[in-house]
Design a protein around this motif. Structure first.
Motif, mmCIF file in Angstrom:
data_model
loop_
_atom_site.group_PDB
_atom_site.id
_atom_site.type_symbol
_atom_site.label_atom_id
_atom_site.label_comp_id
_atom_site.label_asym_id
_atom_site.label_seq_id
_atom_site.Cartn_x
_atom_site.Cartn_y
_atom_site.Cartn_z
ATOM 1 N N LEU A 59 0.826 -1.204 0.000
ATOM 2 C CA LEU A 59 0.000 0.000 0.000
ATOM 3 C C LEU A 59 0.865 1.262 0.000
ATOM 4 N N MET A 60 1.906 1.279 0.818
ATOM 5 C CA MET A 60 2.787 2.452 0.866
ATOM 6 C C MET A 60 3.496 2.677 -0.473
ATOM 7 N N ILE A 61 3.966 1.600 -1.082
ATOM 8 C CA ILE A 61 4.664 1.713 -2.370
ATOM 9 C C ILE A 61 3.703 2.213 -3.451
ATOM 10 N N LEU A 62 2.485 1.674 -3.469
ATOM 11 C CA LEU A 62 1.507 2.110 -4.473
ATOM 12 C C LEU A 62 1.102 3.569 -4.254
ATOM 13 N N GLU A 63 0.962 3.971 -2.995
ATOM 14 C CA GLU A 63 0.635 5.374 -2.712
ATOM 15 C C GLU A 63 1.752 6.297 -3.201
ATOM 16 N N LYS A 64 3.007 5.923 -2.942
ATOM 17 C CA LYS A 64 4.140 6.729 -3.404
ATOM 18 C C LYS A 64 4.207 6.776 -4.928
ATOM 19 N N SER A 71 -9.299 -1.231 -2.827
ATOM 20 C CA SER A 71 -9.272 -2.250 -1.782
ATOM 21 C C SER A 71 -8.027 -3.111 -1.946
ATOM 22 N N LEU A 72 -7.571 -3.624 -0.811
ATOM 23 C CA LEU A 72 -6.404 -4.504 -0.794
ATOM 24 C C LEU A 72 -6.629 -5.541 0.298
ATOM 25 N N ALA A 73 -6.539 -6.799 -0.057
ATOM 26 C CA ALA A 73 -6.678 -7.891 0.905
ATOM 27 C C ALA A 73 -5.669 -8.968 0.555
ATOM 28 N N LEU A 74 -5.120 -9.607 1.575
ATOM 29 C CA LEU A 74 -4.174 -10.692 1.337
ATOM 30 C C LEU A 74 -4.658 -11.946 2.041
ATOM 31 N N ASP A 75 -4.700 -13.030 1.311
ATOM 32 C CA ASP A 75 -4.944 -14.348 1.895
ATOM 33 C C ASP A 75 -3.584 -14.986 2.101
ATOM 34 N N ALA A 76 -3.360 -15.540 3.274
ATOM 35 C CA ALA A 76 -2.104 -16.238 3.563
ATOM 36 C C ALA A 76 -2.435 -17.697 3.851
ATOM 37 N N VAL A 97 -6.296 -7.013 -5.185
ATOM 38 C CA VAL A 97 -6.234 -5.560 -5.259
ATOM 39 C C VAL A 97 -7.218 -5.057 -6.306
ATOM 40 N N SER A 98 -7.929 -4.001 -5.946
ATOM 41 C CA SER A 98 -8.801 -3.349 -6.922
ATOM 42 C C SER A 98 -8.536 -1.857 -6.880
ATOM 43 N N GLY A 99 -8.755 -1.212 -8.020
ATOM 44 C CA GLY A 99 -8.532 0.219 -8.130
ATOM 45 C C GLY A 99 -7.519 0.574 -9.201
ATOM 46 N N PRO A 100 -6.344 -0.076 -9.192
ATOM 47 C CA PRO A 100 -5.351 0.280 -10.214
ATOM 48 C C PRO A 100 -5.845 -0.062 -11.623
ATOM 49 N N SER A 101 -5.499 0.800 -12.568
ATOM 50 C CA SER A 101 -5.857 0.555 -13.963
ATOM 51 C C SER A 101 -4.919 -0.497 -14.548
#
Length: 139
Positions: A59-64, A71-76, A97-101
């Motif tokens: 999330l931090m890298i994508l924001e930068k 939305s962002l969710a991780l299944d482990a 992840v949703s939102g990015p083109s």
């Protein structure tokens, strides 16, 4: 060693079964329980720690990178060895992840790679013999 490099938590037995509560002094406490009644088991917490660390990095890298994220969710998913100490033999993360083109797809992949290869301190604390796989899914 500086104070900023030190982390300390305390875990106290609740007095019942194999249930504990703990956290950093003055911080939020979490339950840790082998039966899952008051909180995740230690092995589930380990999966949550890896997923949480990578999610924060991504999330931090994508924001930068100015990539919008809705939305962002991780299944482990961890597969444990059959014999004691029953460590994780493999861990798979599925990043939703949703939102990015579509044009930002390479930035999403790069954010995941940077977290995996460089930034995720939890992942890099684990035994390097653990098989580790990451998959990215849209929406």
């Amino acid at each position: 060693m500086t104070a900023s490099n030190i982390r300390q938590v305390r875990l106290d037995w609740t007095g019942e079964g194999l249930a504990f509560r703990g956290g950093k002094e003055g911080g939020v406490e979490v339950g840790v329980d082998s039966s899952g009644e008051i909180g995740p088991s230690p092995m589930e917490l380990l999966l949550l720690s890896v997923a949480g660390c990578m999610a924060i990095d991504i999330l931090m890298i994508l924001e930068k990178s100015r990539v919008p994220v809705d939305s962002l969710a991780l299944d482990a998913i961890g597969v444990r060895a059959e014999v004691v100490p029953k460590r994780y033999a493999s861990v798979k993360l599925v990043c939703h992840v949703s939102g990015p083109s579509e044009e930002d797809e390479s930035k999403v992949v790069r954010a995941v790679e940077l977290s995996r290869d460089k930034y995720c301190s939890v992942l890099h604390t684990l035994d390097p013999q653990i098989e580790f796989e990451i998959q990215v899914e849209r929406g």
